[in-house]
Structure formats: C-alpha cells, structure tokens
Design a protein around this motif. Structure first.
Motif, short mmCIF file in Angstrom:
data_model
loop_
_atom_site.label_atom_id
_atom_site.label_comp_id
_atom_site.label_asym_id
_atom_site.label_seq_id
_atom_site.Cartn_x
_atom_site.Cartn_y
_atom_site.Cartn_z
N LEU A 183 -3.02 -10.77 20.09
CA LEU A 183 -2.96 -10.06 18.86
C LEU A 183 -4.16 -9.40 18.56
N ILE A 184 -4.43 -8.66 17.46
CA ILE A 184 -5.65 -8.28 16.99
C ILE A 184 -5.56 -8.45 15.34
N PHE A 185 -6.79 -8.39 14.91
CA PHE A 185 -6.65 -8.52 13.39
C PHE A 185 -6.38 -7.16 12.63
N GLU A 186 -5.26 -6.67 12.53
CA GLU A 186 -5.08 -5.45 11.93
C GLU A 186 -3.54 -5.60 11.53
N ASN A 187 -2.98 -4.80 10.52
CA ASN A 187 -1.69 -4.73 10.11
C ASN A 187 -0.90 -5.95 9.81
N ASN A 188 -1.84 -7.12 9.54
CA ASN A 188 -1.39 -8.31 9.11
C ASN A 188 -0.41 -9.03 10.15
N SER A 189 -0.97 -8.82 11.58
CA SER A 189 0.12 -9.26 12.76
C SER A 189 -0.21 -10.95 12.69
N ILE A 190 -1.54 -11.27 12.55
CA ILE A 190 -1.38 -12.91 12.62
C ILE A 190 -0.69 -13.49 11.44
N ARG A 191 -0.88 -12.86 10.40
CA ARG A 191 -0.26 -13.35 9.17
C ARG A 191 1.34 -13.49 9.39
N LYS A 192 2.00 -12.39 9.93
CA LYS A 192 3.25 -12.45 10.18
C LYS A 192 3.65 -13.31 11.33
N GLU A 193 2.69 -13.73 12.21
CA GLU A 193 2.98 -14.65 13.33
C GLU A 193 2.79 -15.87 12.71
N ILE A 194 1.90 -16.35 12.05
CA ILE A 194 1.72 -17.86 11.25
C ILE A 194 2.93 -18.06 10.35
N PHE A 195 3.40 -16.98 9.55
CA PHE A 195 4.78 -17.00 8.87
C PHE A 195 5.75 -17.45 9.44
#
Length: 174
Positions: A95-107
């Motif tokens: 992943l990369i730090f954009e478009n809240n991709s890591i946030r979505k993955e953590i949720f």
C-alpha cells in the motif's frame, strides 16, 4: 458633695472578632487536602496480557490470528500482512499513504479479527498491530500510522524496530 470628682467610666470596646481571614484560610486548607487526597490515589493502567488457554498461539501465548503487521518503507510505501510471515493468513499487501488506503485496511482487519474472536467466544480480544518502521522510512509516516491507530480506535499496538530476515527480503523486493 458637689465638688466630688465624678467617676470616669471607661469606654467599652467592641468584642466583635473579624473571622474573614480565618474562613479564607480554612477554605484554602480544605481545597489543599482535597487535591492532595486525589493525587495520592494510585493510578492504574490497563494491561493486556495474553490468554493462558490458547490453542493457536505464538510462543508468548498470543493468538496468531490477532496479529497484523505493518512495515513502513521509504517513499510512503507500506507492506502489511496478517499472522506470522512464515505462515501468513493472507498474501502480504503493498500500500501507499494516499486515499486513506491504510485506514481502510486497518478498519477492515479490525472488523475481521473482532468478528472472528467474537465467534470464538472472546469478544474483548481485538487486533494486535505491530508497526515496524524501516531505517529508510521517515518520521512523518510513523506519526501518520500512529494517528491511524487513534482514528481506528486500536487499543493494542507496538512499535518494533527489529526486522526478521523474511521481512527484510519482503521490503527489498519491488
């Protein structure tokens, strides 16, 4: 009799005592002892300990299904995997730090693990996130990932600076 000196009467002084200062001092003492009493109470921090009755556990008795590892690399790159890298629950994701991709993955991962643990009869056991910043990653990414932990309301996470050889190979691969 007229020449007799008159008795001089002394003037009566007021016997009233002003207690304003005493009241102020007593209120200050009450407040002082209330604050000291509150500060003297022991402060307790919640501590998450591993289960003793765990079947699918790591050597430290932590359920491997609860572990989610986030590897931080240079250029805002992130690699995530569930469980142990030797026995991953799913293929590692880049992943990369954009478009809240890591946030979505953590949720998503928190929801998956919470549902799984609830089905196992342990509803209080949630995800355990291990954050591993590489020497090439920047401090901003570490702060950003810690912000994501707060946003996602992740209670149990750790920052670890040691990489396994498998994780180093995973970071080296493009």
């Amino acid at each position: 009799m007229e020449n007799l000196p008159k008795k001089v009467r002394s003037k009566k002084l007021s016997t009233r005592v002003d207690l304003t200062a005493m009241v102020s001092v007593s209120f200050l003492l009450i407040i002082f002892f209330m604050v000291v009493g509150e500060l003297a109470k022991p402060k307790v921090m919640d501590l998450s300990l591993p289960d003793n009755d765990c079947d699918d556990c790591l050597p430290g008795c932590v359920d491997a299904t609860r572990i989610y590892t986030i590897l931080l690399d240079k250029n805002d790159k992130i690699i995530t995997y569930s469980g142990l890298l030797e026995y991953p629950r799913e293929k590692p994701k880049k992943l990369i730090f954009e478009n809240n991709s890591i946030r979505k993955e953590i949720f998503k991962k928190n929801k998956q693990i919470s549902e799984y643990m609830t089905s196992m009869g342990k509803p209080k056991n949630g995800v355990i996130i291990i954050i591993k910043p590489s020497p090439k990653s920047n401090f901003k990414n570490l702060v950003d990932i810690l912000d994501e932990m707060k946003i996602a309301k992740i209670d149990t996470y750790a920052i670890v600076d040691e990489y396994t050889p498998e994780e180093s190979k995973l970071l080296a691969s493009k």
